[in-house]
Scaffold this motif. Structure first.
Motif, PDB file in Angstrom:
ATOM      1  N   VAL A   1       0.860  -1.193   0.000  1.00  0.00           N
ATOM      2  CA  VAL A   1       0.000   0.000   0.000  1.00  0.00           C
ATOM      3  C   VAL A   1       0.891   1.236   0.000  1.00  0.00           C
ATOM      4  CG1 VAL A   1      -1.667   1.328   1.373  1.00  0.00           C
ATOM      5  CG2 VAL A   1      -1.897  -1.168   1.174  1.00  0.00           C
ATOM      6  N   GLN A   2       0.551   2.209  -0.812  1.00  0.00           N
ATOM      7  CA  GLN A   2       1.252   3.484  -0.823  1.00  0.00           C
ATOM      8  C   GLN A   2       0.250   4.609  -0.560  1.00  0.00           C
ATOM      9  OE1 GLN A   2       4.410   4.080  -0.959  1.00  0.00           O
ATOM     10  NE2 GLN A   2       5.227   2.096  -1.593  1.00  0.00           N
ATOM     11  N   LYS A   3       0.591   5.478   0.396  1.00  0.00           N
ATOM     12  CA  LYS A   3      -0.227   6.661   0.710  1.00  0.00           C
ATOM     13  C   LYS A   3       0.684   7.871   0.531  1.00  0.00           C
ATOM     14  CE  LYS A   3      -3.059   6.001   4.312  1.00  0.00           C
ATOM     15  NZ  LYS A   3      -3.490   5.667   5.709  1.00  0.00           N
ATOM     16  N   LEU A   4       0.481   8.619  -0.549  1.00  0.00           N
ATOM     17  CA  LEU A   4       1.443   9.631  -0.992  1.00  0.00           C
ATOM     18  C   LEU A   4       0.784  11.002  -1.152  1.00  0.00           C
ATOM     19  CD1 LEU A   4       3.045   7.449  -3.811  1.00  0.00           C
ATOM     20  CD2 LEU A   4       3.970   7.803  -1.508  1.00  0.00           C
ATOM     21  N   TYR A   5       1.601  12.052  -1.005  1.00  0.00           N
ATOM     22  CA  TYR A   5       1.147  13.406  -1.322  1.00  0.00           C
ATOM     23  C   TYR A   5       2.257  14.149  -2.052  1.00  0.00           C
ATOM     24  CZ  TYR A   5       3.805  15.156   2.744  1.00  0.00           C
ATOM     25  OH  TYR A   5       4.800  15.469   3.632  1.00  0.00           O
ATOM     26  N   TYR A   6       1.871  15.140  -2.846  1.00  0.00           N
ATOM     27  CA  TYR A   6       2.830  15.931  -3.617  1.00  0.00           C
ATOM     28  C   TYR A   6       2.239  17.327  -3.825  1.00  0.00           C
ATOM     29  CZ  TYR A   6      -0.486  14.428  -7.185  1.00  0.00           C
ATOM     30  OH  TYR A   6      -1.644  14.167  -7.869  1.00  0.00           O
ATOM     31  N   THR A   7       3.091  18.259  -4.201  1.00  0.00           N
ATOM     32  CA  THR A   7       2.617  19.605  -4.511  1.00  0.00           C
ATOM     33  C   THR A   7       3.503  20.202  -5.584  1.00  0.00           C
ATOM     34  OG1 THR A   7       1.999  21.769  -3.579  1.00  0.00           O
ATOM     35  CG2 THR A   7       4.009  20.740  -2.719  1.00  0.00           C
ATOM     36  N   GLY A   8       2.964  21.141  -6.356  1.00  0.00           N
ATOM     37  CA  GLY A   8       3.766  21.795  -7.388  1.00  0.00           C
ATOM     38  C   GLY A   8       2.900  22.385  -8.478  1.00  0.00           C
ATOM     39  N   PRO A   9       3.555  23.010  -9.481  1.00  0.00           N
ATOM     40  CA  PRO A   9       2.812  23.668 -10.559  1.00  0.00           C
ATOM     41  C   PRO A   9       2.282  22.704 -11.606  1.00  0.00           C
ATOM     42  CG  PRO A   9       5.167  23.934 -10.894  1.00  0.00           C
ATOM     43  CD  PRO A   9       5.007  23.227  -9.574  1.00  0.00           C
TER      44      PRO A   9
END
Length: 424
Positions: free
Chosen positions: A102-110
C-alpha cells in the motif's frame, strides 16, 4: 533601455502576503497528511505526451485543447503536466512501489493548462495532490474526505460544501452511457456546441455543463446513480456511513462526474460560492483501472487534488492568514566594531529561542535609519549594540510596541531576560 520583459499571461509571480498564504496552506496540508501516515513524493514537471493521452483521455478538453505540448531535440512529444495523478501513477509503476504494498502519498507543485485566466484559475497553477494505491475498500475513500474536512477546520475555512457521487463500475458506466446518449440524442438540436461535440465521445461531461440554457435538459436526464451495479451501491453506502459517523455533512450530486475519464465509483468535490464560477477548491475520487491502463498490474487507487490558488484566495478574502512574518527582535548596531558581535548575538538568540524571528540590521546606516527599519519590521524589541556596550559585553533592550523603559542587559543574561519577556 531595452523593453521590459513581462511574465506570460496566466503565469504569475507569487510574493508578499500571497506567498505567505501559499506557504501557510501547504505547510498546514503537509502536517495533516503526516498525521494520517502519508508520505511525500516529488514528481517531474514534464512527462511524455502519451501518458496524458492514455490516462486523461484523448477526447477530453484537457488533451484536445489545453495541454502545453512540444517536441524536444529528439523529436519526442513532451507535455508540461496538466494534472498530477497520471505522473504519480507512472512513478509508482516505474519504481515498483505498488507491488504487493500500500502506498499513501502526497505531492505539490505547478501544473499547466492553456485556458482563459480568471480569478483562482491560471495557465500555471498549483495543486496539492494525494494518492492512495492498493486499497479497494470504502474506508480509504472516506478517510480522504475526512482529512480534507480536518484541514478546512484547522485553516478556519467554513462555508465549503461537500458534494459526492458514485460513477459505479466501468461496466455499469458503459451501460449508462448508452442510456444517456439515447436520451440526449432527442435534444441534439438544442445542445450547445460543446455538448454536441461530446455527445458521442464523452457524453457524461455534458451533465457537468455550466450553460444555463442546458439546465432543464441536464436536470431531466437519467441519473447514473440509478443505474449502479450492486457492489458499487454498497461501496457508496459505506462511504456515506463513515461520513455520517464522523459528522461530516454532504450533498449527493448525481450530475457530479469529474472531468477525467479514469474515475470510477466514489467521486467528490468541495465547492464554494465565494469564488465566482470557479467554485471547486478540492476534488477527487477512485480510479481503480488507471494503474493497469498505464502499464502496471491491476491496482485499486483513489486520490484528490486541491487548487492552491483558489484556497489562497479564500484564506486572504476571509483574512484567515497573517501578513508576511514580522520580526520579534531587531538587532541595531552602531559603530565600526559592533556588527560582528551583533551577528554572534543574533545566532546565540536563534539557537536559544528558535520560536522567535530575530532580524539583524545588515548594510549599516545611521542610528535613526536603523530604528526606522526596526519599527517597520514589527519587532517587539530592539537589541541595541554601540561600541560602549560591546566593550562591556552588554546590550540595550528597547521596547518598540509598549511604553516601557529601555534596559541594559549583560550578554550572558540576554536569553533568560528575553524568555521572560516573551512568556509574559
Amino acid at each position: 533601455m531595452a523593453n521590459q520583459i513581462s511574465a506570460i499571461r496566466g503565469m504569475n509571480d507569487i510574493y508578499g502576503d500571497q506567498a505567505n498564504a501559499f506557504d501557510y496552506l501547504i505547510n498546514s496540508a503537509e502536517r495533516v497528511l503526516q498525521q494520517y501516515g502519508y508520505n511525500s513524493i516529488r514528481l517531474p514537471i514534464v512527462e511524455k505526451t502519451e501518458l496524458f493521452a492514455r490516462s486523461i483521455g484523448e477526447v477530453t478538453d484537457i488533451v484536445e485543447k489545453e495541454m502545453y505540448t512540444f517536441a524536444d531535440r529528439n523529436d519526442d512529444s513532451l507535455t508540461l503536466r496538466p494534472e498530477g495523478t497520471a505522473g504519480c501513477v507512472r512513478a509508482v509503476v516505474q519504481n515498483g512501489l505498488v507491488h504487493n504494498q500500500v502506498q499513501k502519498l502526497y505531492y505539490t507543485g505547478p501544473m499547466f493548462r492553456y485556458e482563459r485566466p480568471q480569478k483562482g484559475r491560471y495557465r500555471q497553477f498549483h495543486q496539492f495532490g494525494v494518492e492512495v494505491f492498493g486499497l479497494a475498500s470504502a474506508d480509504i475513500d472516506a478517510e480522504l474526505i475526512i482529512l480534507t474536512a480536518r484541514l478546512w477546520e484547522q485553516l478556519g475555512l467554513d462555508g465549503l460544501e461537500l458534494q459526492i457521487n458514485s460513477l459505479g463500475s466501468q461496466q455499469a458506466r458503459a451501460e449508462y452511457r448508452d442510456i444517456l446518449v439515447a436520451y440526449l440524442a432527442q435534444f441534439e438540436d438544442q445542445l450547445d456546441e460543446d455538448s454536441k461535440r461530446r455527445l458521442h465521445s464523452n457524453p457524461l461531461r455534458i451533465l457537468d455543463s455550466k450553460n444555463p440554457e442546458m439546465k432543464t435538459i441536464v436536470e431531466q436526464a437519467p441519473k447514473l446513480i440509478d443505474h449502479l451495479d450492486e457492489e458499487s451501491k454498497q461501496h457508496f453506502e459505506q462511504v456515506k456511513a463513515y461520513l455520517q459517523d464522523i459528522g461530516i455533512d454532504y450533498v449527493v450530486n448525481p450530475n457530479l462526474v469529474r472531468g477525467l475519464d479514469y474515475y470510477n465509483r466514489t467521486v467528490f468535490e468541495w465547492v464554494t460560492t465565494e469564488l465566482g464560477a470557479q467554485g471547486t477548491v478540492c476534488a477527487g475520487g477512485r480510479y481503480d483501472g488507471l494503474v493497469e491502463q498505464i502499464g502496471g498490474k491491476s491496482t485499486p487507487a483513489v486520490g484528490f487534488a486541491m487548487g492552491i490558488e483558489r484556497l489562497v484566495a479564500l484564506l486572504m478574502d476571509k483574512q484567515l492568514v497573517g501578513a508576511q512574518q514580522q520580526a520579534d527582535l531587531y538587532i541595531v548596531t552602531v559603530g565600526e566594531t559592533t556588527s560582528r558581535p551583533g551577528m554572534v548575538i543574533g545566532e546565540m538568540l536563534r539557537d536559544a529561542l528558535p520560536e522567535l524571528n530575530v532580524q539583524m540590521n545588515c548594510g549599516g546606516g545611521s542610528f535613526k535609519s536603523q530604528f526606522k527599519k526596526a519599527d517597520k519590521s514589527g519587532a517587539r524589541f530592539a537589541i541595541v549594540l554601540g561600541e560602549e556596550e560591546v566593550n562591556q559585553q552588554q546590550a540595550q533592550v528597547k521596547p518598540l510596541r509598549e511604553d516601557a523603559e529601555q534596559e541594559t542587559i549583560a550578554w550572558s543574561d540576554l536569553t533568560a531576560f528575553l524568555t521572560g519577556k516573551f512568556a509574559s
